[in-house]
Structure formats: structure tokens, C-alpha cells
Design a protein around this motif. Structure first.
Motif, PDB file in Angstrom:
ATOM      1  N   LEU A  65       0.841  -1.207   0.000  1.00  0.00           N
ATOM      2  CA  LEU A  65       0.000   0.000   0.000  1.00  0.00           C
ATOM      3  C   LEU A  65       0.873   1.253   0.000  1.00  0.00           C
ATOM      4  O   LEU A  65       0.570   2.227  -0.688  1.00  0.00           O
ATOM      5  CB  LEU A  65      -0.944  -0.009   1.209  1.00  0.00           C
ATOM      6  N   GLY A  66       1.964   1.220   0.765  1.00  0.00           N
ATOM      7  CA  GLY A  66       2.907   2.352   0.780  1.00  0.00           C
ATOM      8  C   GLY A  66       3.424   2.626  -0.623  1.00  0.00           C
ATOM      9  O   GLY A  66       3.564   3.780  -1.046  1.00  0.00           O
ATOM     10  N   ALA A  67       3.675   1.555  -1.368  1.00  0.00           N
ATOM     11  CA  ALA A  67       4.246   1.693  -2.717  1.00  0.00           C
ATOM     12  C   ALA A  67       3.257   2.344  -3.696  1.00  0.00           C
ATOM     13  O   ALA A  67       3.678   2.919  -4.688  1.00  0.00           O
ATOM     14  CB  ALA A  67       4.675   0.325  -3.232  1.00  0.00           C
ATOM     15  N   ILE A  68       1.952   2.247  -3.409  1.00  0.00           N
ATOM     16  CA  ILE A  68       1.004   2.938  -4.305  1.00  0.00           C
ATOM     17  C   ILE A  68       0.591   4.302  -3.720  1.00  0.00           C
ATOM     18  O   ILE A  68      -0.373   4.917  -4.159  1.00  0.00           O
ATOM     19  CB  ILE A  68      -0.248   2.077  -4.631  1.00  0.00           C
ATOM     20  N   GLY A  69       1.305   4.735  -2.689  1.00  0.00           N
ATOM     21  CA  GLY A  69       1.102   6.094  -2.186  1.00  0.00           C
ATOM     22  C   GLY A  69       0.146   6.228  -1.018  1.00  0.00           C
ATOM     23  O   GLY A  69      -0.239   7.344  -0.660  1.00  0.00           O
ATOM     24  N   VAL A  70      -0.233   5.097  -0.408  1.00  0.00           N
ATOM     25  CA  VAL A  70      -1.074   5.181   0.800  1.00  0.00           C
ATOM     26  C   VAL A  70      -0.144   5.358   2.004  1.00  0.00           C
ATOM     27  O   VAL A  70       0.700   4.490   2.249  1.00  0.00           O
ATOM     28  CB  VAL A  70      -1.931   3.898   0.980  1.00  0.00           C
ATOM     29  N   PRO A  71      -0.255   6.468   2.738  1.00  0.00           N
ATOM     30  CA  PRO A  71       0.638   6.627   3.892  1.00  0.00           C
ATOM     31  C   PRO A  71       0.262   5.651   5.009  1.00  0.00           C
ATOM     32  O   PRO A  71      -0.915   5.535   5.357  1.00  0.00           O
ATOM     33  CB  PRO A  71       0.406   8.079   4.335  1.00  0.00           C
ATOM     34  N   THR A  72       1.244   4.912   5.529  1.00  0.00           N
ATOM     35  CA  THR A  72       0.955   3.944   6.605  1.00  0.00           C
ATOM     36  C   THR A  72       1.913   4.155   7.775  1.00  0.00           C
ATOM     37  O   THR A  72       2.967   4.776   7.620  1.00  0.00           O
ATOM     38  CB  THR A  72       1.097   2.480   6.131  1.00  0.00           C
ATOM     39  N   HIS A  73       1.550   3.573   8.915  1.00  0.00           N
ATOM     40  CA  HIS A  73       2.407   3.710  10.102  1.00  0.00           C
ATOM     41  C   HIS A  73       3.588   2.731  10.084  1.00  0.00           C
ATOM     42  O   HIS A  73       4.495   2.836  10.898  1.00  0.00           O
ATOM     43  CB  HIS A  73       1.581   3.552  11.388  1.00  0.00           C
ATOM     44  N   PHE A  74       3.577   1.784   9.138  1.00  0.00           N
ATOM     45  CA  PHE A  74       4.593   0.729   9.131  1.00  0.00           C
ATOM     46  C   PHE A  74       5.981   1.286   8.769  1.00  0.00           C
ATOM     47  O   PHE A  74       6.127   1.995   7.777  1.00  0.00           O
ATOM     48  CB  PHE A  74       4.202  -0.374   8.137  1.00  0.00           C
ATOM     49  N   MET A  75       6.980   0.953   9.558  1.00  0.00           N
ATOM     50  CA  MET A  75       8.359   1.355   9.234  1.00  0.00           C
ATOM     51  C   MET A  75       9.179   0.140   8.822  1.00  0.00           C
ATOM     52  O   MET A  75       9.663   0.072   7.715  1.00  0.00           O
ATOM     53  CB  MET A  75       9.005   2.071  10.422  1.00  0.00           C
ATOM     54  N   ARG A  76       9.331  -0.837   9.707  1.00  0.00           N
ATOM     55  CA  ARG A  76      10.001  -2.086   9.308  1.00  0.00           C
ATOM     56  C   ARG A  76       9.701  -3.194  10.317  1.00  0.00           C
ATOM     57  O   ARG A  76       9.380  -2.928  11.475  1.00  0.00           O
ATOM     58  CB  ARG A  76      11.504  -1.901   9.150  1.00  0.00           C
ATOM     59  N   ARG A  77       9.813  -4.425   9.811  1.00  0.00           N
ATOM     60  CA  ARG A  77       9.624  -5.572  10.707  1.00  0.00           C
ATOM     61  C   ARG A  77      10.908  -5.776  11.487  1.00  0.00           C
ATOM     62  O   ARG A  77      12.003  -5.661  10.926  1.00  0.00           O
ATOM     63  CB  ARG A  77       9.260  -6.822   9.905  1.00  0.00           C
ATOM     64  N   LEU A  78      10.779  -6.044  12.791  1.00  0.00           N
ATOM     65  CA  LEU A  78      11.961  -6.186  13.639  1.00  0.00           C
ATOM     66  C   LEU A  78      12.327  -7.653  13.832  1.00  0.00           C
ATOM     67  O   LEU A  78      13.495  -7.999  13.893  1.00  0.00           O
ATOM     68  CB  LEU A  78      11.697  -5.546  15.011  1.00  0.00           C
ATOM     69  N   ASN A  79      11.324  -8.491  13.972  1.00  0.00           N
ATOM     70  CA  ASN A  79      11.554  -9.924  14.176  1.00  0.00           C
ATOM     71  C   ASN A  79      10.239 -10.658  13.918  1.00  0.00           C
ATOM     72  O   ASN A  79       9.314 -10.081  13.372  1.00  0.00           O
ATOM     73  CB  ASN A  79      12.109 -10.197  15.592  1.00  0.00           C
TER      74      ASN A  79
END
Ligand code: TMP
Length: 256
Positions: A65-79
Motif C-alpha cells: 500500500l505504501g508503494a502505491i502512495g497510501v501513507p501507513t504507520h509501518f516502518m520495518r519488521r523487527l523480528n
């Protein structure tokens, strides 16, 4: 119990997730539990490996979704069970988007499950467990100041874009996106206020039916005691091409 749980400051514990203070200001760590609840908390249980799968599935969908321009809270997976997210001010409204009649809509209006809707429907529910999350209209939302008219417009437009994109994505792996629930939050960037997608997108808050058999591949298997709950979550991850290794079935209690 996860090592990280004891170490970090716990900010909030929900039914399926725990939020911890993040490593930098403005961040949180979102931990995915195996716990499952249904019917307004009357039904409680565990779906082994669910947290691991939902962490992966939500990461995958939020990144897309981020890649199609939807702003999301996700930054990165930690584990396996944790992801780093942006801290937002959650808007106290659950947004439900429906493409096919199911669940509470079927019950409330007496329309058979499986009826295809003439167009997608967006519903709002006030996030208040004590009240059983009642359905509200945009009039209630603006009158009580839960969100502004502009914020509602933005939430509606993002929700419909997300629905279009995810419906196509799931159809590509043989699944119908029947309905799903979203949450949004506010994020201030300098003096600008942004509405961004928060929470998670997973079989916990989507209804997904197999295109050919209409078999339910989501939390309804738990809600309705249909059995093979873990297998359904795994199958969704497998079809998305992200089925994690065998550790998916390791219960939370047996983690290092
Ligand atoms: P419903 O038919 O019970 O109203 O649910 C519609 C969709 O929203 C379904 O995919 C499940 C999801 N949902 C949640 O994720 N959390 C909730 O609290 C509710 C009521 C629904």
C-alpha cells in the motif's frame, strides 16, 4: 514470554497486540500475540502462530500500500512478532469496508451472506469496547469531534483506494475480499497534519473467501468454530508467497 516484552515500556495492550515504547521518539514497537477474541470478548482463545503470520501478512500489505502512495504507520519488521511503527494519534473510529454481505450486515438487515453488493459500502463504528463498538454516522463523528469533515473525506478516499487495491491483490491469489476493518491515525509533520493508515491488515480483520469454493480463510473460522483456523492463516500467507519457515507454529510461550 518474549525477551523484549520484559525490557520495554508497555504503552498499550489490546486483544491481539501489545504496543511498546519504540527505540526513537515518535516510534512504537507493535507486538503480535496469538490471542484471539470474538463476540465482544465473550469468546477467547489462542490461534497458534497467528502473531507470527499476522506480523508478516500486515507487513506485506502495508508495504504494498505504501508503494502505491497510501501513507501507513509501518516502518520495518523487527523480528517474527514485532514491527517498528510510527506513533500516531488513533482516530477512535473503526472503518469497515464491505464488498459482499457477511457478518453483522447480514444479521442486521436479513440479507443472505454472499450477496454481492451493488457498490462497496463504508461503515463507521465508534471504538468503545464497553459499548460494544456501536455503529455511528459521519454526523456523530463530526458532532462529537472524533474527526473533522476533512478528515472523514480523507479517510473515505483512502479506504476506497485501499479496497480497490487489496481486492485486486487478493483476487490474484484466488481470494475474495468480502469485507475488512481499518484504523487511521493523525501524524503531525512540522505543522502539517496527515491521516495515515494504522493498526494491521490480516485475516483477523478481513473476511477472505476462496474464489472457487467460498471456503472461509479468516477469523470467522475461529468466531464460528469451523476448525482448521491455523491452517487458514497459513494458507493466506502461503498464497501471498510469504509463508515463514516452520517457526510459524511455535507458540508464544515456547519462544526464546
Ligand atoms: P462485522 O460483519 O462483524 O461487522 O465485521 C466486518 C469486518 O470487520 C470483518 O472483516 C471483521 C472486521 N472487524 C474487526 O476487525 N474488528 C471488529 O471489532 C469488528 C466489529 C469487525
Amino acid at each position: 514470554m518474549n525477551f523484549r516484552i520484559g525490557r520495554r515500556r508497555r504503552i498499550f495492550e489490546g486483544k491481539a497486540k501489545v504496543l511498546f515504547e519504540g527505540p526513537e521518539p515518535g516510534t512504537l514497537v507493535q507486538y503480535f500475540k496469538d490471542d484471539a477474541t470474538a463476540c465482544n470478548n465473550q469468546k477467547k482463545g489462542t490461534i497458534t502462530g497467528k502473531g507470527v503470520l499476522n506480523n508478516r501478512i500486515s507487513e506485506y500489505l502495508m508495504v504494498k500500500l505504501g508503494a502505491i502512495g497510501v501513507p501507513t504507520h509501518f516502518m520495518r519488521r523487527l523480528n517474527m512478532r514485532e514491527q517498528l511503527i510510527r506513533k500516531v494519534e488513533i482516530i477512535p473510529i473503526d472503518i469497515v469496508i464491505r464488498n459482499i454481505v457477511a457478518g453483522s450486515l447480514s444479521k442486521r438487515l436479513g440479507i443472505p451472506e454472499g450477496t454481492v453488493l451493488p457498490r462497496s459500502i463504508v461503515e463507521f463504528y465508534y471504538k468503545k469496547d464497553e459499548l460494544g463498538n456501536p455503529m455511528v454516522s459521519d454526523e456523530h463523528i463530526t458532532a462529537f469531534g472524533w474527526a473533522s469533515p476533512q478528515e472523514i473525506d480523507e479517510i473515505m478516499s483512502l479506504s476506497l483506494r485501499i479496497n480497490d487495491y487489496l481486492s485486486g491483490l487478493f483476487l490474484g491469489i484466488g481470494l475474495k475480499l468480502v469485507d475488512f476493518k481499518l484504523e487511521f491515525g493523525r501524524l503531525w509533520d512540522n505543522d502539517e497534519l496527515h491521516i495515515i493508515l494504522a493498526d494491521e491488515i490480516s485475516p483477523d480483520n478481513c473476511r477472505l473467501w476462496d474464489v472457487k469454493t467460498n471456503e472461509k480463510m479468516d477469523k470467522d473460522r475461529f468466531r464460528r468454530d469451523l476448525g482448521r483456523v491455523e491452517e487458514a492463516y497459513q494458507e493466506v500467507a502461503r498464497r501471498l508467497g510469504i509463508m515463514p519457515e516452520i517457526t510459524a507454529l511455535v507458540p508464544e510461550s515456547e519462544k526464546p
